[in-house]
Scaffold this motif. Sequence first.
Motif, PDB file in Angstrom:
ATOM      1  N   MET A 167      48.406  34.380  47.041  1.00 36.93           N
ATOM      2  CA  MET A 167      48.324  35.646  46.356  1.00 36.93           C
ATOM      3  C   MET A 167      46.927  35.806  45.775  1.00 36.93           C
ATOM      4  N   GLU A 168      46.353  36.982  46.010  1.00 36.81           N
ATOM      5  CA  GLU A 168      45.037  37.298  45.467  1.00 36.81           C
ATOM      6  C   GLU A 168      45.138  38.572  44.640  1.00 36.81           C
ATOM      7  N   PRO A 169      44.865  38.510  43.343  1.00 34.55           N
ATOM      8  CA  PRO A 169      44.822  39.738  42.551  1.00 34.55           C
ATOM      9  C   PRO A 169      43.622  40.578  42.960  1.00 34.55           C
ATOM     10  N   LYS A 170      43.826  41.879  43.129  1.00 38.25           N
ATOM     11  CA  LYS A 170      42.765  42.823  43.465  1.00 38.25           C
ATOM     12  C   LYS A 170      42.784  43.935  42.435  1.00 38.25           C
ATOM     13  N   ALA A 171      41.660  44.130  41.776  1.00 44.52           N
ATOM     14  CA  ALA A 171      41.562  45.129  40.709  1.00 44.52           C
ATOM     15  C   ALA A 171      40.706  46.304  41.171  1.00 44.52           C
ATOM     16  N   ALA A 172      40.893  47.413  40.511  1.00 36.30           N
ATOM     17  CA  ALA A 172      40.016  48.574  40.703  1.00 36.30           C
ATOM     18  C   ALA A 172      39.513  48.939  39.319  1.00 36.30           C
ATOM     19  N   PRO A 173      38.243  48.768  39.065  1.00 34.35           N
ATOM     20  CA  PRO A 173      37.160  48.464  39.995  1.00 34.35           C
ATOM     21  C   PRO A 173      37.150  46.996  40.422  1.00 34.35           C
ATOM     22  N   PRO A 174      36.645  46.716  41.661  1.00 41.49           N
ATOM     23  CA  PRO A 174      36.650  45.350  42.208  1.00 41.49           C
ATOM     24  C   PRO A 174      35.916  44.323  41.353  1.00 41.49           C
ATOM     25  N   ALA A 175      34.970  44.748  40.559  1.00 45.15           N
ATOM     26  CA  ALA A 175      34.239  43.802  39.706  1.00 45.15           C
ATOM     27  C   ALA A 175      35.174  43.095  38.726  1.00 45.15           C
ATOM     28  N   GLN A 176      36.357  43.632  38.507  1.00 40.57           N
ATOM     29  CA  GLN A 176      37.306  43.032  37.563  1.00 40.57           C
ATOM     30  C   GLN A 176      38.277  42.056  38.225  1.00 40.57           C
ATOM     31  N   ASP A 177      38.151  41.797  39.526  1.00 39.99           N
ATOM     32  CA  ASP A 177      39.033  40.848  40.213  1.00 39.99           C
ATOM     33  C   ASP A 177      39.092  39.505  39.487  1.00 39.99           C
ATOM     34  N   ALA A 178      37.953  39.029  38.996  1.00 40.92           N
ATOM     35  CA  ALA A 178      37.881  37.712  38.355  1.00 40.92           C
ATOM     36  C   ALA A 178      38.649  37.654  37.036  1.00 40.92           C
ATOM     37  N   TRP A 179      39.019  38.788  36.484  1.00 39.93           N
ATOM     38  CA  TRP A 179      39.768  38.804  35.229  1.00 39.93           C
ATOM     39  C   TRP A 179      41.211  38.350  35.420  1.00 39.93           C
ATOM     40  N   PHE A 180      41.725  38.429  36.639  1.00 37.82           N
ATOM     41  CA  PHE A 180      43.144  38.229  36.901  1.00 37.82           C
ATOM     42  C   PHE A 180      43.392  36.988  37.740  1.00 37.82           C
ATOM     43  N   ARG A 181      44.498  36.294  37.428  1.00 40.10           N
ATOM     44  CA  ARG A 181      44.912  35.157  38.242  1.00 40.10           C
ATOM     45  C   ARG A 181      46.426  35.011  38.150  1.00 40.10           C
ATOM     46  N   PRO A 182      47.046  34.591  39.259  1.00 34.71           N
ATOM     47  CA  PRO A 182      48.491  34.351  39.216  1.00 34.71           C
ATOM     48  C   PRO A 182      48.793  33.128  38.362  1.00 34.71           C
ATOM     49  N   VAL A 183      49.914  33.162  37.697  1.00 35.84           N
ATOM     50  CA  VAL A 183      50.375  32.004  36.927  1.00 35.84           C
ATOM     51  C   VAL A 183      51.079  31.072  37.914  1.00 35.84           C
ATOM     52  N   GLY A 184      50.734  29.809  37.876  1.00 35.81           N
ATOM     53  CA  GLY A 184      51.346  28.853  38.799  1.00 35.81           C
ATOM     54  C   GLY A 184      50.600  28.808  40.118  1.00 35.81           C
ATOM     55  N   ASP A 185      51.295  28.385  41.150  1.00 33.87           N
ATOM     56  CA  ASP A 185      50.699  28.195  42.466  1.00 33.87           C
ATOM     57  C   ASP A 185      50.390  29.541  43.121  1.00 33.87           C
ATOM     58  N   SER A 186      49.184  29.699  43.630  1.00 30.61           N
ATOM     59  CA  SER A 186      48.834  30.954  44.290  1.00 30.61           C
ATOM     60  C   SER A 186      49.245  30.952  45.760  1.00 30.61           C
ATOM     61  N   GLU A 187      49.666  29.813  46.272  1.00 28.53           N
ATOM     62  CA  GLU A 187      50.182  29.728  47.641  1.00 28.53           C
ATOM     63  C   GLU A 187      51.697  29.605  47.575  1.00 28.53           C
ATOM     64  N   ILE A 188      52.380  30.629  48.106  1.00 27.42           N
ATOM     65  CA  ILE A 188      53.835  30.700  48.037  1.00 27.42           C
ATOM     66  C   ILE A 188      54.364  30.985  49.426  1.00 27.42           C
ATOM     67  N   LEU A 189      55.307  30.184  49.887  1.00 29.00           N
ATOM     68  CA  LEU A 189      55.931  30.436  51.185  1.00 29.00           C
ATOM     69  C   LEU A 189      56.893  31.609  51.047  1.00 29.00           C
ATOM     70  N   MET A 190      56.778  32.566  51.970  1.00 33.65           N
ATOM     71  CA  MET A 190      57.635  33.755  51.928  1.00 33.65           C
ATOM     72  C   MET A 190      58.145  34.065  53.322  1.00 33.65           C
ATOM     73  N   ALA A 191      59.355  34.560  53.395  1.00 34.72           N
ATOM     74  CA  ALA A 191      59.901  35.049  54.654  1.00 34.72           C
ATOM     75  C   ALA A 191      59.419  36.483  54.866  1.00 34.72           C
ATOM     76  N   VAL A 192      59.402  36.929  56.101  1.00 36.48           N
ATOM     77  CA  VAL A 192      59.018  38.308  56.403  1.00 36.48           C
ATOM     78  C   VAL A 192      59.984  39.257  55.704  1.00 36.48           C
TER      79      VAL A 192
END
Length: 85
Positions: A1-26
Amino acid sequence: MEPKAAPPAQDAWFRPVGDSEILMAVGATLTVEVRAQVPVDAPAGSTTLKLRAVDEAEPERLTDGPRASSASARSRSLSARSTDV
């Protein structure tokens, strides 16, 4: 999971809590907690945030989740949740 902010310069402000790699079914639905760390010198305003899922086997294959808007305040940590990623 990658947080994407608008404006893009704020992307670094956000992060998922826990593991950012999560197995998901379609077609799966997932709730992800995201934390924001707003810099002390950031002006007050609003930000739009979405989560982007990246297919590990095909990194060019991206899926964007719904957008969430929030107000930002200087020198505060904000917590937001987004569903249906």
